[in-house]
Scaffold this active site. Structure first.
Site, PDB file in Angstrom:
ATOM      1  N   ASP A  10     -25.594  16.433   0.022  1.00  0.00           N
ATOM      2  CA  ASP A  10     -24.171  16.171  -0.253  1.00  0.00           C
ATOM      3  C   ASP A  10     -23.461  17.482  -0.585  1.00  0.00           C
ATOM      4  OD1 ASP A  10     -25.780  16.250  -2.639  1.00  0.00           O
ATOM      5  OD2 ASP A  10     -24.037  15.586  -3.776  1.00  0.00           O
ATOM      6  N   GLU A  11     -22.141  17.442  -0.464  1.00  0.00           N
ATOM      7  CA  GLU A  11     -21.269  18.537  -0.883  1.00  0.00           C
ATOM      8  C   GLU A  11     -21.755  19.892  -0.376  1.00  0.00           C
ATOM      9  OE1 GLU A  11     -20.872  17.898  -5.119  1.00  0.00           O
ATOM     10  OE2 GLU A  11     -19.410  16.299  -4.802  1.00  0.00           O
ATOM     11  N   VAL A  12     -22.007  19.948   0.923  1.00  0.00           N
ATOM     12  CA  VAL A  12     -22.365  21.211   1.577  1.00  0.00           C
ATOM     13  C   VAL A  12     -21.045  21.889   1.961  1.00  0.00           C
ATOM     14  CG1 VAL A  12     -23.623  22.291   3.470  1.00  0.00           C
ATOM     15  CG2 VAL A  12     -24.487  20.167   2.441  1.00  0.00           C
TER      16      VAL A  12
END
Length: 618
Positions: free
Chosen positions: A258-260
């Site tokens: 997530d949240e790359v």
């Protein structure tokens, strides 16, 4: 004569048999009555002494034993309270055994949405305020009793890494033996373990170290690892191998993603793109994901892999089929809102896309999702988040999400590795209890009602947590209501944090008076009105000891659950700045009113320049 004698002998034997049988029955019933009487005052704790509810809180001590038993049985028969195992003091051994068996049965209840059985997992974010093993020993039986079927353990730097990644390990990390004991403890409580290891974004705990700077996607920011260099994969594979080694029975594995935030910025990416033909950030994301997933599946083909949905949702079907992601991974849709229907994945087109994966999970929250520096949990908000998920699943599981298999109730401790602690786990146990209750009967099937109106739910949680009064449902209630006294694991921390608003209110009241007569200028230039200073001390003397008492009691309570550094971190983040400000002025006033006998003529200060030094003295 002979037949008559035989008949008489026969009748004598019958009489003797009847007499012996009567004596046996008398002895059995008498002994049973004795057991009931002598055992009635023995206290038998349930759930390792975690769930205690004394019937005598609700009855006068002069009621006879029969009334107590009748009342206890009446309580058990109620729809809500029957979910709670009440260790009742004045009942027989047989009745206690029946109650324990009832509790075992309740613990194995499954959660259903319509006809679909779904798993309910509790997530523990251990990158902040990771508790001691002894705390899990108390907590796991409770969450199982409340309906959880598994736990998601996000260890981050608390995992005992070794080899080429040994330097990333926290100084208070769990040992290998600890991890094995956590797995064993989960198994004993019929909780399946899903470990979570970040393998793309949120790798701050790895990439912050100098030795791993060269595998950051963006050299300036240690959040995302780059897929553009082959140096990356031996590091990630070593971490994965160690997770698999300490979870030999693993069936479910969450690999983050997530949240790359950064893509194709590493110096090696230009050559990487030329060789691979990858052009877009989402092509790169899918490429990296497929490598990680295939590596794990090659090690263990039976593992089901999970990733967060937020970057995955941007991939089109062409990309998904190119990398065969439908067969490799399973999305976890996360939404922590009170109305999760506003999320993009809940729209018809995206919902249909996620419905094509082999398995689909969701993620709600019980803490750590409202504010980066929240210290108190909004129980009402988190409960509404659960209710919104349930409402949507009732609509989608029969149609679009027939593949929906589980909900993960997340509890975040930091928003990321570098940020402050948010709500502590022990403080958030009431929020977790309400959140888990939302997924259980009878509460799951009740018509939607405001949590304040749902007295049955409030009473159920109050009983489960052994609280003297109703749980506060918002942080605002801490400032206007006296908090309950509770007996759940870590409840002293909960009570300490509930007491803080009223403590600071007393301090603020004293400070409001002191502000009028002792300013920063007085302190800096050692100038005071002695009479007013003495009046200020009269205001401060009662509250300063209360602040010091809070520190001592808070640290003692925290040290029962956490390593000592956790209490210090929390106090330095949320308490000590204000505390030091109060004490600094208090100590100045005490000294000044004793020492000052004469004063210099004005002006004060006697200079014509303003000091502008703003450098951090540290």
């Amino acid at each position: 004569m002979f037949p008559i004698r035989r008949f008489g002998t026969f009748m004598s034997r019958i009489s003797l048999t009847v007499l012996l049988l009567s004596a046996s029955l008398f002895f059995i019933f008498g002994f049973k009555k004795y057991l009931s009487q002598t055992d009635s005052q023995q206290y038998v704790p349930a759930g390792r002494n975690l769930i205690k509810k004394h019937i005598h809180e609700h009855h006068d001590h002069d009621h006879d034993q029969h009334d107590v038993i009748q009342q206890s049985q009446s309580i058990i028969r109620q729809e809500v309270v029957k979910l709670n195992i009440d260790p009742i003091e004045s009942i027989s051994t047989l009745e206690k055994r029946r109650l324990l068996q009832q509790n075992d049965s309740a613990a194995t209840e499954t959660t259903k949405i319509g006809e679909k059985t779904i798993a309910v997992y509790v997530h523990f974010d251990l990158k902040g305020a990771a508790p001691k093993l002894s705390y899990f020993e108390q907590l796991f039986p409770l969450i199982r009793k409340w309906g959880a079927t598994g736990v998601c353990m996000e260890y981050e730097d608390m995992f005992p890494f070794d080899g080429i990644v040994s330097n990333i390990t926290h100084k208070q990390a769990y040992t290998k033996n600890d991890i094995e004991n956590i797995n064993k403890l989960a198994k004993e409580n019929h909780l399946e373990v899903m470990p979570l290891l970040q393998t793309y974004g949120h790798l701050e705990f790895l990439l912050k170290l100098e030795e791993f700077i060269d595998v950051r996607e963006n050299p300036r920011y240690p959040q995302v690892i780059t897929p553009c260099t082959n140096k990356t994969y031996p590091i990630l594979f070593a971490m994965i191998d160690q997770y698999l080694s300490l979870h030999p029975d693993i069936r479910l594995f969450h690999i983050g993603h997530d949240e790359v935030y950064y893509f194709l910025t590493h110096p090696s990416c230009a050559e990487f793109q030329r060789v691979t033909g990858i052009r877009s950030q989402y092509d790169l994301f899918a490429y990296h994901l497929s490598i990680i997933a295939k590596y794990i599946r090659k090690k263990n083909p039976n593992i089901r892999l999970f990733i967060w949905h937020d970057v995955l949702q941007n991939l089109n079907m062409e990309m998904i089929h190119k990398y065969k992601l439908i067969d490799l991974i399973n999305p976890v849709l996360w939404s922590y809102r009170e109305d999760m229907t506003v999320e993009g994945f809940a729209s018809s087109s995206q919902a249909a896309l996620f419905g094509q994966y082999k398995s689909l999970w969701g993620a709600s929250a019980y803490k750590g999702s409202t504010n980066e520096i929240a210290t108190t949990s909004d129980v009402r908000h988190h409960y509404e988040n659960q209710v919104s998920w349930i409402k949507q699943l009732k609509l989608y599981i029969p149609t679009t999400w027939a593949n929906f298999d589980g909900i993960m109730i997340t509890g975040w401790s930091r928003y990321d590795h570098f940020l402050s602690l948010c709500e502590l786990l022990p403080y958030s146990i009431p929020s977790l209890a309400f959140s888990l209750a939302a997924w259980r009967e009878p509460f799951k099937s009740l018509p939607k009602m405001d949590i304040y109106e749902n007295k049955e739910l409030q009473k159920y949680v109050q009983n489960e947590l052994q609280c003297s009064s109703a749980i506060h449902l918002t942080a605002q209630e801490h400032a206007i209501k006296q908090g309950p006294k509770c007996k759940f694991p870590g409840s002293k921390i909960y009570e300490a944090l509930m007491s803080l608003p009223s403590l600071w209110a007393k301090v603020d009241e004293a400070e409001f008076f002191v502000d009028k007569y002792v300013t920063d200028l007085h302190i800096k230039f050692n100038y005071i009105h002695v009479k007013r200073g003495e009046e200020c001390l009269d205001k401060l003397n009662p509250v300063v000891p209360l602040l010091k008492q809070f520190i001592d009691s808070f640290r003692k309570s925290m040290d029962e659950v956490f390593p000592p550094q956790v209490a210090i971190e929390w106090l330095e983040t949320y308490f000590m700045k204000s505390y030091r400000s109060v004490i600094h002025r208090y100590e100045f006033i005490k000294r000044a009113v004793k020492e000052q006998k004469a004063w210099l003529p004005r002006p004060i200060p006697d200079n014509d320049t303003l000091e502008m030094n703003t450098k951090n003295k540290r």
